[in-house]
Design an enzyme around this catalytic site. Structure first.
Site, PDB file in Angstrom:
ATOM      1  N   GLU A 153      -3.260   5.199   8.968  1.00  0.00           N
ATOM      2  CA  GLU A 153      -3.969   4.146   9.710  1.00  0.00           C
ATOM      3  C   GLU A 153      -3.714   4.178  11.216  1.00  0.00           C
ATOM      4  O   GLU A 153      -3.295   3.193  11.826  1.00  0.00           O
ATOM      5  CB  GLU A 153      -3.592   2.780   9.131  1.00  0.00           C
ATOM      6  CG  GLU A 153      -3.927   2.676   7.651  1.00  0.00           C
ATOM      7  CD  GLU A 153      -3.437   1.383   6.990  1.00  0.00           C
ATOM      8  OE1 GLU A 153      -3.045   0.457   7.710  1.00  0.00           O
ATOM      9  OE2 GLU A 153      -3.424   1.326   5.749  1.00  0.00           O
ATOM     10  N   GLU A 259      -6.375   5.031  -2.506  1.00  0.00           N
ATOM     11  CA  GLU A 259      -5.862   3.668  -2.805  1.00  0.00           C
ATOM     12  C   GLU A 259      -6.969   2.814  -3.447  1.00  0.00           C
ATOM     13  O   GLU A 259      -7.161   1.665  -3.131  1.00  0.00           O
ATOM     14  CB  GLU A 259      -5.345   3.009  -1.526  1.00  0.00           C
ATOM     15  CG  GLU A 259      -4.290   3.815  -0.810  1.00  0.00           C
ATOM     16  CD  GLU A 259      -3.713   3.115   0.398  1.00  0.00           C
ATOM     17  OE1 GLU A 259      -3.975   1.917   0.592  1.00  0.00           O
ATOM     18  OE2 GLU A 259      -2.968   3.763   1.176  1.00  0.00           O
TER      19      GLU A 259
END
Ligand code: G3I
Length: 345
Positions: A153, A259
């Site tokens: 991220e 995820e």
């Protein structure tokens, strides 16, 4: 006799709600049916305390991503001290059950221990900190962890670099440096970049791909990109997901749906797990599997679900909302999403 009459009456006037069928009954083994790894994010406390959780983890998945214990706040809580207790335990479980391990995550701006958040030093001090963190962890498990989310991220939604603590102290080149350190530590491990919304933001996805294409031109090996896929039955649509997967693959990256969870309540309403909602979730699950199987085999790193059952999902506690985002329900029973996966894998 009277009870029966009452029940029939209640049914006729609709007073007795038959709870929506949240399970589909059928069971099999996801990974034994799949042509690529099927993974799950594991929580060590649950693994060690729930027999049902462990049974599902062992029988359904052949790739494990540690949900939290490899993150800096857990594995490196004090400068120079590494907490190997839980990570060693997880490795033992995975090697005993012959499961792939995907390391998550080495460099992130969240779940950092206080000593890193308050570290004062020169750029060289910060570079040494990052290098030691990455290489100490990777060296301990060298040859035993198949792939790593080296950086997680690092981009904003508009495609610019997130101004994280790492970028503030090391500059834009911290990402490239992290992958060079990782490559030195374990030349055979697959190195991934992992992020969210890559499936919904072409701008963010293009910026990530452009950045890592340039990093590769400078001789840094980056093997794959993790699309987290924290999605919902509302968004994104099937075609957007297909475009994202093909876009990453077309740039010669392995594609990790890293995820996956499919929220059935993105707006946080007061809902129940109706047949309709779980049916929409199952249909989207089916679409994802059909798109993923279109990828070249060499790019099919696998699909990892972010939790074993609805009761384990980060979504409920993080957003404080009712939700049923995973394959198994709160009683560890398979849901229609699971049965669609068993049908299509
Ligand atoms: O370990 C402490 C425990 O000692 C304490 O008693 C407890 C009290 O709340 O907190 C525990 O820490 C929690 C940690 O998970 C471990 O369970 C944190 O509060 C909690 O915020 C943390 O949440 C994790 C979250 O990342 C942190 O941002 C979730 O479990 C985890 O599923 C989630 O996963 C991230 C991926 O790593 C990256 N992509 C997004 C995804 C969802 O946020």
């Amino acid at each position: 006799m009277i009870f029966r009459l009452v029940t029939i009456t209640l049914l006729l006037i609709g007073c007795t709600e038959h709870p929506a069928s949240t399970t589909c009954g059928q069971t099999g083994s996801l990974y034994r049916q799949a042509l690529y790894p099927i993974g799950v994010a594991l929580d060590m406390m649950e693994l060690n305390s729930s027999a049902a959780y462990q049974a599902i983890a062992t029988e359904q998945f052949n790739s494990i991503t540690p949900e939290n214990i490899f993150k800096a706040e857990s594995i490196h809580p004090v400068r120079g001290f590494y907490n190997w207790l839980e990570t060693d335990s997880l490795m033992s479980y995975c090697e005993r059950t012959q499961k792939r391990v995907h390391g998550h995550t080495l460099i992130w701006h969240v779940q950092l221990p206080e000593w890193i958040r308050s570290f004062h030093g020169t750029k060289a001090d910060w570079e040494l900190l990052m290098k030691e963190h990455i290489q100490t962890i990777m060296t301990r498990y060298k040859g035993r962890i198949a792939g790593w989310d080296v950086v997680n991220e690092a981009f904003n939604e508009d495609g610019t670099l997130r101004n994280s603590i790492w970028r503030q102290h090391l500059g834009d080149s911290y990402i490239e440096k992290a992958y060079r350190f990782a490559r030195e530590a374990d030349p055979n491990a697959l190195l991934f970049y992992n992020d969210y919304n890559l499936e919904v933001s072409p701008t963010k996805r293009a910026a990530v791909i452009k950045y890592f294409n340039n990093v590769r031109l400078r001789g840094v090996k980056i093997d794959g990109i993790g699309l987290q896929m924290h999605i919902s039955i509302v968004h994104p649509g099937s075609s957007e997901i297909a475009s994202a997967l093909m876009d990453v693959s077309a740039n010669e990256y392995k594609v990790h749906i890293s995820e996956l969870d499919i929220s059935v309540n993105p707006l946080g309403k007061n809902i129940t797990a109706t047949t309709e909602l779980l049916g929409e979730q199952a249909n989207l699950m089916g679409a994802i599997l059909l798109h993923y199987r279109q990828l070249p085999t060499k790019h099919q790193y696998g699909i990892t679900f972010w939790g074993v059952s609805d009761r384990n999902s980060w979504i409920r506690s993080t957003y404080n909302r009712i939700d049923y985002p995973l394959l198994f329900d709160d009683n560890y029973q398979p849901k229609p999403m699971y049965c669609k996966a068993i049908e299509l894998l």
